[in-house]
Design an enzyme around this catalytic site. Structure first.
Site, mmCIF file in Angstrom:
data_model
loop_
_atom_site.group_PDB
_atom_site.id
_atom_site.type_symbol
_atom_site.label_atom_id
_atom_site.label_comp_id
_atom_site.label_asym_id
_atom_site.label_seq_id
_atom_site.Cartn_x
_atom_site.Cartn_y
_atom_site.Cartn_z
ATOM 1 N N HIS A 94 0.850 -1.204 0.000
ATOM 2 C CA HIS A 94 0.000 0.000 0.000
ATOM 3 C C HIS A 94 0.883 1.250 0.000
ATOM 4 O O HIS A 94 0.670 2.176 -0.780
ATOM 5 C CB HIS A 94 -0.913 -0.003 1.232
ATOM 6 C CG HIS A 94 -1.704 1.256 1.398
ATOM 7 N ND1 HIS A 94 -3.042 1.358 1.084
ATOM 8 C CD2 HIS A 94 -1.344 2.494 1.809
ATOM 9 C CE1 HIS A 94 -3.462 2.590 1.291
ATOM 10 N NE2 HIS A 94 -2.447 3.303 1.751
ATOM 11 N N GLU A 95 1.884 1.258 0.863
ATOM 12 C CA GLU A 95 2.740 2.445 0.967
ATOM 13 C C GLU A 95 3.518 2.684 -0.323
ATOM 14 O O GLU A 95 3.570 3.794 -0.836
ATOM 15 C CB GLU A 95 3.700 2.303 2.155
ATOM 16 C CG GLU A 95 3.022 2.284 3.506
ATOM 17 C CD GLU A 95 2.068 3.442 3.703
ATOM 18 O OE1 GLU A 95 2.314 4.537 3.161
ATOM 19 O OE2 GLU A 95 1.046 3.252 4.379
ATOM 20 N N HIS B 85 1.704 4.406 -3.092
ATOM 21 C CA HIS B 85 1.572 5.873 -3.105
ATOM 22 C C HIS B 85 2.598 6.476 -4.060
ATOM 23 O O HIS B 85 2.324 7.421 -4.779
ATOM 24 C CB HIS B 85 1.796 6.464 -1.708
ATOM 25 C CG HIS B 85 0.591 6.375 -0.834
ATOM 26 N ND1 HIS B 85 -0.573 7.032 -1.120
ATOM 27 C CD2 HIS B 85 0.375 5.708 0.314
ATOM 28 C CE1 HIS B 85 -1.471 6.770 -0.175
ATOM 29 N NE2 HIS B 85 -0.909 5.975 0.708
#
Ligand SMILES: *[C@@H]1O[C@H](CO)[C@@H](O)[C@H](O)[C@H]1NC(C)=O
Ligand SMILES: *[C@@H]1O[C@H](CO)[C@@H](O)[C@H](O)[C@H]1NC(C)=O
Ligand SMILES: *[C@@H]1O[C@H](CO)[C@@H](O)[C@H](O)[C@H]1NC(C)=O
Ligand SMILES: *[C@@H]1O[C@H](CO)[C@@H](O)[C@H](O)[C@H]1NC(C)=O
Length: 785
Positions: A553-554, A557
C-alpha cells in the site's frame, strides 16, 4: 473568503479532523476546486472539437504543440504561453506518448495550469486541461482590485481591535476570571505581524522590472513561510516561539536564489535556510495558482509562493499568497499515511522471509527464498549500485559498481530507524553471511513497556523482510510500466531515461510513530521515503514490516503519485477524490497481490491492527451485505477523509477486477516471463500471442486489471475525479485490447453506482459535495444479459 490570522492554523487542524482514521501525525491537505478543469477521453469527443488527426508517423510532441495551439488559438501572446515539461515520455509497451504542458502567464508558471496530452499514431487520444481560461489582461487588474496586502493589514487591525476590546471589558468590569489566558500574548503577536509586514501607512504597489511583475516587499517569502509554519508545525512550543520571537525568526532565515547556467524554463527558485521545524532548506518559487471566482464558475489567478517544505513527518508543497501571507491557498502533503497489511519474501542472495503472496505471519511460514530479481526491472540485482549513485560514498568514488553485503541497493535502502530521525545512511542494517540473510524471528510475550525492546531483537529479520518486499514490488510495477521514464524509484536508471538518485529509503520499526505507516513522494529525482511502524495492538507487538499489504500500500503511493500528472508533479493526488484514490489504488493492488485462484474477501491490516475486520470500514467483498460501498457512499458522514474515500475506490476496482477474472481467468503469478537473451519477451502462458508490433496484452483477468489500472494512471489528468479515473481505465482498455472489455468495465463500475449517469454537485476541496449513484451504461452494453 475570510481568513482569521491567528486562527488560521486552528482552522486547518479542524479541517483535517474530518478524517476519522486520522493518525496522530499532523497532515494538511486542501486546495481549490477548478470548475473548468476538463478531461476528454474518447477520440470522438476530441475530433468534434475540430482538431484534425495528424499522420501516423508524426512526432507526437509536434502533434501536441499543434493541438495546444489549436486550443489556445487567438490567446497565445507574450503574456500567455506554455512550456512542454521535460518529464513527458513514451510508454514503451502501448506506444502512447504522455505529454505534459505547463501554462505561463506574464512569464510566471501557473502551477496548477496543466495539460496532459496522450498521443498515439498522430492522434490525440485523450487530454486533460486545467489551464486558466480568463483574460491575461484581467490578471493584473484583479490583483489591484483585491489589494491583498491592504486586506491583510486591515484584518490584522480588526483582530487587534477585538483583543483590545476584550482587555477593556476585563478592566472595566473587574471580571473574576481576569482576561482570557493568552490574550495579551496574541495582541503582542498581532502588533508584531503588523509591524513586520509593513502595514504602517504605505500601500505597497506592484513594481515592474524586466517586463515582469515582481513581488513587492510585502511578498517577502519569509513572511509567507513563517505563517505557513505556524499552521504546519505539530509542535506547540515551536508555534509559541515563532509567535513571541517573530522578527528574530524572520531575520534568521537567509535567502539564496538558485540560478542555472542554462535556462531550464522553470521558475527561479529561492533557497531559504533556517526555517523553524524543517529538516532541509525550503525551496520556494513565485508562481500563479488558480482560485475559483465568486460565482464559482471560473478561476482567477493569485500570485503565490510555491514552497517545498520538508519537515520531520511531512513533506509539503504549499501555495501561500505572495501578498497576503495568511492566505494558505493549497497544501499537499507528499507524505501519505496508511495503516495497511503484510510482508513478503525473495532475493538475489538468500533470505529467510515470508514469501511473496504471504500477507502476514498468520498466512504462512518464513522460508529460504532466493534473490529472484527480475532481470528486466533490476538488471544488476537488488544489492548492486554504481558507486557514483551511492549516497554512502558521496564523492569519494565515482566509477564502477559496488556490491553491498547489506540491505542496500539500487532500488531500496532498508534499515532500522528507532530514533525516528531523517538520517538513514549510517543506520543499522543486517550484514549477509556470504549472501545469506537468515535471522531469528521469535518474539516473546512481554510487558507493554518491554514490547519495543522485544521487537528490536529481531531487527535483522524485519529489515531483511522489508528489503525483500519492496524490491519485489519495484520489479512487479516495473514490468507493468512503472519504469524509468515514467518516474520510478531507482538510484541508477541504466541509461533508460527519467531522473535518477531516487531509490526508496525504507525505515523499519521507525521510531516516529506507532500503528501506522507512511510514504513521502517528492517529484522524480528525489528519494521516496517509507516509514513502517510497530503496532502496539497486541503482545508481543506486531511489526508492520512483516505485513506485506501495508508495505505494498505504501509503495503504491509512490506509484500513483508519480504516474498521475507526470513524474515531476507530485501535487496531483493531494486531497478530496483524487487523494482518496491515492489510498484506494494501494489497497486494491495489495489485495490483488495476495489473492489466489479461489475467490475470497480480504480485509486490510487485520494482523497488524489485531482485528479481523481490519482497519477499513469493510473488507473488500463482492457481497453487498458485507461491503455495501457505492459511489454515493462518499457523501456519508465520516467519508471526507482520504482513507474512507479510498476504500470506496478500492472496492469499485475489486468488483470490476472480478468481472475481468470471470471473463479471462486467473493467473497464479502476476510476474511476466523474463526476457530471452536477445531481449524478446516470450508470451508464455502470461501474454496473449503477440500480433505484429502490437503491445503485449496480459492474458488473464487479474493481470489485465493491474495493467489497465497502471495505464489508466498515466492517461488520467492531474487531480482526477472518480469519473476521470474510471474513463481513463476504460480508455486504457480501448488502447490495449481495442475495447473488448468495454462493457465488463462499465458493468462493474455501474454496479456500484459509478455508471454513466452518476453525478456530483457542489464538490468541495475536502471531498464533500452531493453525489447520486448512476447505474446506466452505454447502449452497446444494455443487451440481454
Ligand atoms: C559484483 O558482483 C558481480 C557478480 O558476482 C561481479 O561480477 C563483480 O565483479 C562484483 N563487483 C565488484 C566491484 O566487486
Ligand atoms: C544481527 O545479526 C548480526 C550478525 O549476524 C548479529 O551480530 C547481531 O547480534 C544481530 N542483531 C540482533 C539484534 O540480534
Ligand atoms: C487462497 O487464499 C485463501 C484466503 O487467504 C486461503 O484460505 C487459501 O488457503 C488459499 N488457497 C491456496 C491454494 O493457496
Ligand atoms: C529472439 O529469440 C527467440 C528464440 O530464440 C526467437 O524466436 C525470436 O525471433 C528472436 N527475436 C529477435 C528479435 O531476434
Amino acid at each position: 473568503m475570510r481568513f482569521a490570522i491567528l486562527a488560521s492554523f486552528v482552522a486547518l487542524a479542524v479541517a483535517h479532523a474530518h478524517d476519522s482514521t486520522a493518525p496522530r501525525r499532523k497532515s494538511l491537505g486542501f486546495g481549490p476546486v477548478h470548475p473548468q478543469a476538463e478531461y476528454r477521453s474518447s477520440p470522438y469527443q476530441i475530433t468534434t472539437n475540430g482538431f484534425v488527426p495528424q499522420e501516423v508517423g508524426s512526432d507526437p510532441f509536434a502533434v501536441a504543440r499543434l493541438f495546444i495551439e489549436d486550443q489556445l488559438v487567438g490567446q497565445l501572446s507574450e503574456s500567455l504561453s506554455y512550456r512542454i515539461r521535460d518529464d513527458s515520455y513514451t510508454d514503451s509497451n502501448t506506444g502512447i506518448t504522455h505529454i505534459y504542458a505547463r501554462q505561463l502567464v506574464n512569464g510566471f508558471e501557473v502551477a496548477d495550469g496543466n495539460m496532459n496530452i496522450n498521443v498515439k499514431d498522430g492522434l490525440i487520444i485523450s487530454y486533460g486541461n486545467s489551464f486558466y481560461k480568463g483574460l491575461t489582461s484581467e490578471v493584473l487588474a484583479n490583483s489591484h482590485k483585491h489589494h491583498p496586502h491592504r486586506e491583510y493589514c486591515s484584518q490584522l487591525e480588526a483582530e487587534m481591535g477585538d483583543r483590545n476590546a476584550e482587555l477593556r471589558v476585563d478592566s472595566t468590569e473587574q471580571t473574576v476570571m481576569g482576561s482570557r489566558p493568552g490574550v495579551h500574548h496574541e495582541l503582542r503577536t498581532l502588533r508584531q505581524l503588523h509591524a513586520s509586514n509593513n502595514c504602517e501607512g504605505k500601500d505597497i504597489p506592484y513594481q515592474f522590472h524586466d517586463d515582469s511583475l515582481v513581488a513587492s516587499e510585502a511578498g517577502d517569502v519569509r513572511a509567507a513561510l513563517l505563517q505557513f509554519m505556524l499552521a504546519a508545525t505539530p509542535n506547540d512550543k515551536v508555534q509559541g516561539d515563532i509567535l513571541s520571537n517573530y522578527d528574530h525568526y524572520l531575520e534568521k532565515m537567509s535567502l539564496t536564489p538558485e540560478h542555472h547556467f542554462v535556462s531550464t524554463g522553470e521558475p527561479i527558485v529561492m533557497k531559504v535556510d533556517n526555517v523553524p521545524d524543517t529538516v532541509n532548506p525550503v525551496r520556494a518559487s513565485l508562481v500563479y495558482v488558480q482560485v475559483p471566482n465568486e460565482a464559482g464558475d471560473a478561476t482567477e489567478l493569485h500570485l503565490v509562493w510555491k514552497m517545498h517544505v520538508e519537515m520531520q513527518d511531512n513533506w509539503y508543497e504549499a501555495a501561500v499568497s505572495a501578498q497576503s501571507p495568511h492566505r494558505i491557498i493549497s497544501v499537499v502533503d507528499w507524505a501519505s499515511d496508511a495503516p495497511v497489511p503484510t510482508p513478503e519474501p525473495s532475493a538475489p542472495a538468500t533470505y529467510r522471509v515470508f514469501p511473496w503472496g504471504v500477507n502476514d505471519p498468520t498466512e504462512g511460514e518464513r522460508k529460504h527464498v532466493k534473490e529472484n530479481f527480475d532481470a528486466l526491472a533490476s538488471p544488476a540485482g537488488w544489492h548492486s549500485i554504481p558507486a557514483a549513485n551511492d549516497p554512502s560514498l558521496k564523492g569519494t568514488q565515482s566509477s564502477g559498481w559496488k556490491n553491498s553485503t547489506t540491505t542496500w541497493g539500487n532500488n531500496v535502502f532498508a534499515q532500522e530507524n528507532w530514533e525516528g530521525q531523517n538520517s538513514y545512511i549510517t543506520n543499522y542494517r543486517p550484514e549477509g553471511d556470504s549472501g545469506l540473510y537468515d535471522y531469528p524471528y521469535n518474539p516473546k510475550e512481554t510487558s507493554r513497556d518491554e514490547g519495543q525492546a522485544e521487537a528490536e531483537k529481531y531487527i535483522n529479520a524485519t529489515v531483511t523482510q522489508l528489503f525483500y518486499t519492496t524490491n519485489m514490488v519495484h520489479d512487479l510495477y516495473h514490468r507493468y510500466g512503472f519504469d524509468e521514464v515514467s518516474g520510478n524509484f531507482q538510484q541508477y536508471n541504466f541509461g533508460r531515461g527519467g531522473r535518477e538518485n531516487d531509490g526508496v529509503i525504507c525505515n523499519a520499526q521507525d521510531g516516529s510513530g506507532y500503528n501506522n505507516a507512511n510514504f513521502m513522494t517528492p517529484p522524480d529525482g528525489q528519494n521516496g521515503r517509507m516509514r513502517m511502524y510497530l503496532w502496539n495492538t497486541a503482545l508481543p507487538f506486531r511489526d508492520g514490516d512483516l505485513e506485506a499489504g501495508i508495505v505494498i500500500h505504501e509503495y503504491s503511493h509512490g506509484l500513483s503519485t508519480r504516474l498521475t500528472g507526470g513524474p515531476s508533479d507530485s501535487g496531483c493526488l493531494g486531497w478530496g477524490e483524487s487523494g482518496g484514490m491515492g489510498e484506494g489504488w494501494g489497497d486494491f493492488l495489495a489485495t490483488t497481490i495476495r489473492a489466489n485462484k479461489t475467490y475470497s474477501d480480504y480485509a486490510m491490516g487485520s494482523w497488524a491492527a489485531n482485528t479481523e475486520k481490519g482497519i477499513r470500514n469493510y473488507p473488500y467483498s463482492l457481497d453487498e451485505s458485507i461491503n455495501p460501498s457505492s459511489y454515493q457512499t462518499l457523501d456519508k458522514p465520516g467519508y471526507w477523509g482520504v482513507h474512507a474515500i479510498g476504500e470506496v475506490w478500492a472496492q469499485l476496482l475489486w468488483v470490476v477486477s472480478q468481472r475481468l477474472i470471470e471473463k479471462h481467468g486467473f493467473s497464479d503469478t502476476l510476474y511476466p516471463p523474463l526476457p530471452l537473451e536477445n531481449g524478446t519477451i516470450p508470451e508464455g502462458d502470461f501474454y496473449r500471442p503477440r500480433v505484429g508490433k502490437k503491445p503485449l496484452i496480459p492474458k488473464h483477468g487479474n493481470t489485465l486489471m493491474v495493467q489497465l489500472v497502471l495505464n489508466g494512471m498515466k492517461l488520467q489528468p492531474c487531480r482526477p475525479s472518480f469519473f476521470d479515473a474510471r474513463d481513463a481505465i476504460i480508455q486504457a482498455d480501448e488502447q490495449l485490447t481495442g475495447g473488448e472489455n468495454f462493457c465488463e468495465l462499465w458493468k462493474g463500475f455501474a454496479s456500484r453506482g459509478l455508471g454513466q449517469d452518476a453525478a456530483v454537485i457542489g464538490r468541495t476541496p475536502w471531498g464533500g459535495g452531493q453525489r447520486s449513484n448512476g447505474y446506466s451504461m452505454p447502449t452497446a452494453c444494455v443487451t440481454m444479459e
